[in-house]
Design an enzyme around this catalytic site. Structure first.
Site, PDB file in Angstrom:
ATOM      1  N   ARG A   1     -11.868   5.666  10.853  1.00  0.00           N
ATOM      2  CA  ARG A   1     -11.681   4.332  10.221  1.00  0.00           C
ATOM      3  C   ARG A   1     -12.603   3.433  10.158  1.00  0.00           C
ATOM      4  O   ARG A   1     -12.717   2.638   8.434  1.00  0.00           O
ATOM      5  CB  ARG A   1     -10.145   3.003  10.648  1.00  0.00           C
ATOM      6  CG  ARG A   1      -9.467   2.402   9.897  1.00  0.00           C
ATOM      7  CD  ARG A   1      -7.932   2.039  10.310  1.00  0.00           C
ATOM      8  NE  ARG A   1      -8.500   1.362  11.774  1.00  0.00           N
ATOM      9  CZ  ARG A   1      -7.890   0.750  11.930  1.00  0.00           C
ATOM     10  NH1 ARG A   1      -8.520  -0.398  10.849  1.00  0.00           N
ATOM     11  NH2 ARG A   1      -8.734  -0.327  13.107  1.00  0.00           N
TER      12      ARG A   1
ATOM     13  N   LYS B   1      -6.941  12.617 -10.227  1.00  0.00           N
ATOM     14  CA  LYS B   1      -8.166  13.419 -11.538  1.00  0.00           C
ATOM     15  C   LYS B   1      -8.028  13.721 -12.025  1.00  0.00           C
ATOM     16  O   LYS B   1      -8.530  14.675 -11.573  1.00  0.00           O
ATOM     17  CB  LYS B   1      -6.844  11.732 -12.634  1.00  0.00           C
ATOM     18  CG  LYS B   1      -5.649  10.862 -12.748  1.00  0.00           C
ATOM     19  CD  LYS B   1      -4.475  10.967 -12.183  1.00  0.00           C
ATOM     20  CE  LYS B   1      -3.421   9.849 -12.067  1.00  0.00           C
ATOM     21  NZ  LYS B   1      -3.331   8.544 -11.045  1.00  0.00           N
TER      22      LYS B   1
END
Length: 350
Positions: free
Chosen positions: A45, A193
Site C-alpha cells: 500500500r 476505459k
C-alpha cells in the site's frame, strides 16, 4: 532502454517490460501485500508492487511524466481533490463525467470547496477561471457531449497564477494528445476505459511532471487506500499494448459511422471531434433514443465505454446527467465490422 527516439505506438508496446537476460518478456502478476525487510519495498500500500510499477512506467513514458496507478478512475479525482485546501474554488465543465461532478458536488455540499460549472465551449470563461480558480478541471473531448477545449490556451492563462490545470485524458488517450506537453499540471485517466480496452477491470492513473506533486498524489493514494489490484494492473498494461491498433481501427469505423449517422433523417445532430472512437448522436427526444438503444442487436446497450465491443447509452437517464440533451446517445465504437454496425444502427433507427 532509451525510449527517446521511439514513437508513442512503440512506447505503448515496449515500455514497462523486464529487460535483463533470463527475465520474463512480460511483467508478471505479483500478488503480494508485504515484502522481506531491508529492501526497496516493505508494504505494497505504501511502496507499490512490480505490477503497478510496470504500468506506471509505461504510462509515464507515454504522457511525459510520473505516473501513479489508482484503484479506479474516480479515485484519481478524489486524490486530486484531497490536495486542495478547504475553501478552494474549482472550475469544471458543465458537461463532463458525472462521477467527477458528483464528487465535487459532495465536497461542495460539505463546505470543502466551491465548484463552478462552465460551458465547455466558452473559452473566455475558461481562461478567466485560470486566473481565479485553485483548480481548473478540463475534459477534452468532454463526456458525453464530445466538446473540445483548448488545453494550451487555458494552461497559458494559468501561468503565473495559483490554478492547477488538470485534464481528464480518458477519451483522447495518450496517443491522441499529451496535455502535459500543452502546459497542464496533472493528467488523469480512467484506465477502465480505452487503455484497458476489454471491459474487464477498474483502474485509474494520474501523471504529472512535477515530482513533488507526484509524491503528493502517491501519498493521497496511500492515505486513502486507493490502491489497484495486481491483476488489474497486469490487465491494464496488457490492454495498453494493443491500444494503438485498437484506437486506429475503432477511429476509422467511428469516422465512417459519424458520416452515415449525419445523413440519416431521424438523427438530429452528430457530435464527433474528428478522431477517436467516441461519437454522440441526438434523436428527437428521450423516447426515440430509448427505442433505438433497445432495438439494437449487435451493439450493446450498456454503460461505460472504450472496449472492443460497441456500446451505446442514453446518458440523460442518469441523475447526474439529467441536463444532457434527452435524446443524446453516447456511442463507443468497437472493433466489429463497420458495415455490420451500420446495418444494426439502420434497423434500430427505423
Amino acid at each position: 532502454m532509451d525510449f527517446e527516439d521511439w514513437s508513442p505506438r512503440t512506447r505503448a508496446v515496449a515500455a514497462g517490460r523486464p529487460q535483463e537476460p533470463g527475465e520474463p518478456l512480460n511483467t508478471p502478476i505479483v500478488p503480494v501485500s508485504t515484502f522481506h525487510a531491508g529492501g526497496a519495498r516493505a508494504y505494497s500500500r505504501e511502496d507499490g508492487t512490480p505490477s503497478w510499477a510496470a504500468l506506471e512506467e509505461a504510462i509515464g513514458l507515454l504522457e511525459g511524466g510520473h505516473a501513479t496507478a489508482f484503484a479506479s478512475g474516480i479515485a484519481t479525482a478524489a486524490a486530486v481533490i484531497d490536495l486542495l485546501p478547504v475553501g478552494a474554488e474549482v472550475a469544471v465543465p458543465r458537461f463532463s463525467y458525472a462521477g467527477t461532478r458528483g464528487l465535487l458536488g459532495h465536497a461542495a455540499k460539505n463546505g470543502r470547496l466551491r465548484a463552478v460549472e462552465l460551458e465547455p465551449s466558452d473559452l473566455a470563461a475558461w481562461t478567466a477561471a485560470a486566473e481565479w480558480a485553485d483548480l481548473v478541471w478540463l475534459e477534452s473531448p468532454t463526456n458525453p457531449t464530445l466538446d473540445v477545449i483548448d488545453i494550451k490556451a487555458v494552461a497559458d492563462a494559468a501561468e503565473g497564477h495559483l490554478a492547477k490545470v488538470v485534464v481528464d485524458n480518458t477519451f483522447a488517450t495518450p496517443l491522441g494528445q499529451q496535455p502535459l506537453a500543452l502546459g497542464a499540471d496533472i493528467v488523469v485517466h480512467s484506465a477502465t476505459k480505452l487503455i484497458g480496452g476489454h471491459s474487464d477491470l477498474l483502474l485509474g492513473l494520474t501523471v504529472t511532471k512535477d515530482e513533488e506533486l507526484a509524491k503528493a498524489l502517491r501519498d493521497a493514494r496511500t492515505r486513502n487506500g486507493a490502491t489497484p489490484g495486481a491483476l488489474e494492473a497486469y490487465l491494464a498494461l496488457r490492454g495498453l499494448r494493443t491500444l494503438p491498433v485498437r484506437l486506429t481501427e475503432a477511429s476509422r469505423s467511428a469516422e465512417f459511422l459519424a458520416e452515415r449517422l449525419g445523413q440519416h433523417p431521424n438523427v438530429t445532430r452528430v457530435r464527433y471531434p474528428g478522431s477517436g472512437q467516441m461519437i454522440a448522436f441526438e434523436l428527437d427526444g428521450a423516447e426515440a433514443a430509448d427505442a433505438v438503444c433497445a432495438g439494437l442487436r449487435l451493439i450493446r446497450h450498456a454503460t461505460s465505454l472504450g472496449g472492443v465491443e460497441s456500446c451505446v447509452e442514453r446518458r440523460a437517464w442518469l441523475a447526474g446527467d439529467a441536463h444532457v440533451p434527452p435524446g443524446l446517445v453516447r456511442f463507443s465504437v468497437g472493433l466489429e465490422d463497420p458495415e455490420d454496425l451500420w446495418r444494426d444502427l439502420q434497423r434500430a433507427l427505423g
